[in-house]
Design an enzyme around this catalytic site. Structure first.
Site, PDB file in Angstrom:
ATOM      1  N   LYS A 160      14.358  37.695  18.775  1.00 26.35           N
ATOM      2  CA  LYS A 160      13.751  36.598  19.536  1.00 26.35           C
ATOM      3  C   LYS A 160      13.312  37.099  20.909  1.00 26.35           C
ATOM      4  CE  LYS A 160      16.426  33.106  17.064  1.00 26.35           C
ATOM      5  NZ  LYS A 160      17.639  32.289  16.975  1.00 26.35           N
ATOM      6  N   GLN A 216      22.429  30.441  20.660  1.00 32.72           N
ATOM      7  CA  GLN A 216      22.531  30.984  19.301  1.00 32.72           C
ATOM      8  C   GLN A 216      23.810  30.468  18.623  1.00 32.72           C
ATOM      9  OE1 GLN A 216      20.140  32.743  17.809  1.00 32.72           O
ATOM     10  NE2 GLN A 216      21.294  32.978  15.907  1.00 32.72           N
ATOM     11  N   ASP A 248      15.202  24.578  20.277  1.00 33.19           N
ATOM     12  CA  ASP A 248      15.714  24.502  18.901  1.00 33.19           C
ATOM     13  C   ASP A 248      15.569  23.084  18.335  1.00 33.19           C
ATOM     14  OD1 ASP A 248      16.770  26.727  17.540  1.00 33.19           O
ATOM     15  OD2 ASP A 248      18.507  26.809  18.874  1.00 33.19           O
TER      16      ASP A 248
END
Ligand code: GUN
Length: 283
Positions: free
Chosen positions: A56, A100, A123
């Protein structure tokens, strides 16, 4: 059994196209003197998470984002993490924040995700963003299901009036996936670990999305002839090979279109994260 081989839906190809579109918009923003900041937060050193986090960060840098990774030790307290999130929320140079997952066991995932500024939640996991999505007006939408929709659109797969069966009901994939398909006028069934007679549901599905995390669980014989099969699973077998939640070999004999694993949905997740970060910076 189908005579023809199915159309292989390539996430690699669609991710490339998505990144190219995003790059054009990013370059226009940068040319106007704007900066776009993404911060990925990793707690602990889980090997799989490290691979994803590094990918990422690298992709974001390549696009010209200011990309940072905040690495905190496995035993960091939840309170200390929440303070770091507050600081990122207050930092005007950070437009997107991604925590994460999974988090270490001593942390309450929902409390941590709830602390994010919803406008920076790239997200789409904050309850405000889930709520907006459930009303069909989401802007920051979870990356994997949004990426699946981009793939379906790219390959011009008709959705309206089709029966979609989503196997899995997680907040990350299954639930938002079902909402997006419904918004595109599919009739949606959500199946999960307590569903009785999964095969009967799958037998009626024009579109199947598998997101259960069980290697090769879904068999071709269970599918309707001509079904479109989207496999979100990424499972590592004992011999080190990667496979999906669908038994690709048997499913390929029945499906009209199918995603491979790897190279299917996987590459879409990061491409969509970049798109979401751009949207967060534009807001
Ligand atoms: N872990 C596995 N998938 C994801 C994802 O899409 N987002 C985050 N933040 N963590 C993950």
């Amino acid at each position: 059994m189908s005579e023809q081989s199915p159309l292989i839906l390539s996430g690699k190809t669609v991710a490339k196209a998505t990144l190219m579109r995003t790059r054009q918009e990013v370059q226009a923003m940068l040319a106007q003197g704007h900066e776009i900041g993404l911060c990925v937060v990793q707690i602990g050193r889980c090997a799989a998470s490290s691979i994803y986090v590094n990918r990422k960060e690298a992709r974001a840098k390549k696009l010209g984002f200011i990309s940072t990774t905040l690495r905190l030790p496995e035993d960091v307290s939840e309170e200390a993490l929440l303070e770091q999130i507050d600081a990122l929320n207050a930092n005007d140079g950070v437009h997107g924040i991604l925590i994460q997952l999974p988090l270490p066991k001593h942390m309450n995932e929902q409390r941590v995700l709830d602390r994010l500024d919803p406008k920076k939640d790239v997200d789409g996991f904050h309850p405000i963003n889930s709520g907006l999505l459930s009303q069909g007006r989401g802007t920051l939408i979870p990356c994997t299901p949004k990426g699946v929709m981009t793939m379906l659109e790219h390959y011009e797969i008709a959705l309206s009036g089709k029966h979609a069966v989503v196997v899995g009901r997680s907040n990350i994939v299954g639930r938002p996936m079902a909402q997006l398909l419904e918004k595109s006028n599919c009739t949606v069934t959500i199946c999960h670990s307590r569903t009785t007679n999964l095969e009967a549901h799958l037998a009626m599905a024009d579109i199947v999305v598998a997101a259960v995390g069980i290697p090769k669980m879904i068999q071709g014989e269970w599918l309707k002839e001509g079904a479109v099969v989207i496999d979100v699973g990424i499972n590592r077998l004992e011999d080190g090979t990667i496979c999906g939640d669908v038994d690709f070999e048997s499913a390929s004999k029945v499906a009209s279109a199918i995603t491979p694993v790897p190279g299917g949905v996987g590459p879409m997740t990061i491409a969509t994260l970049m798109e979401n970060t751009l949207r967060a910076a534009q807001a």
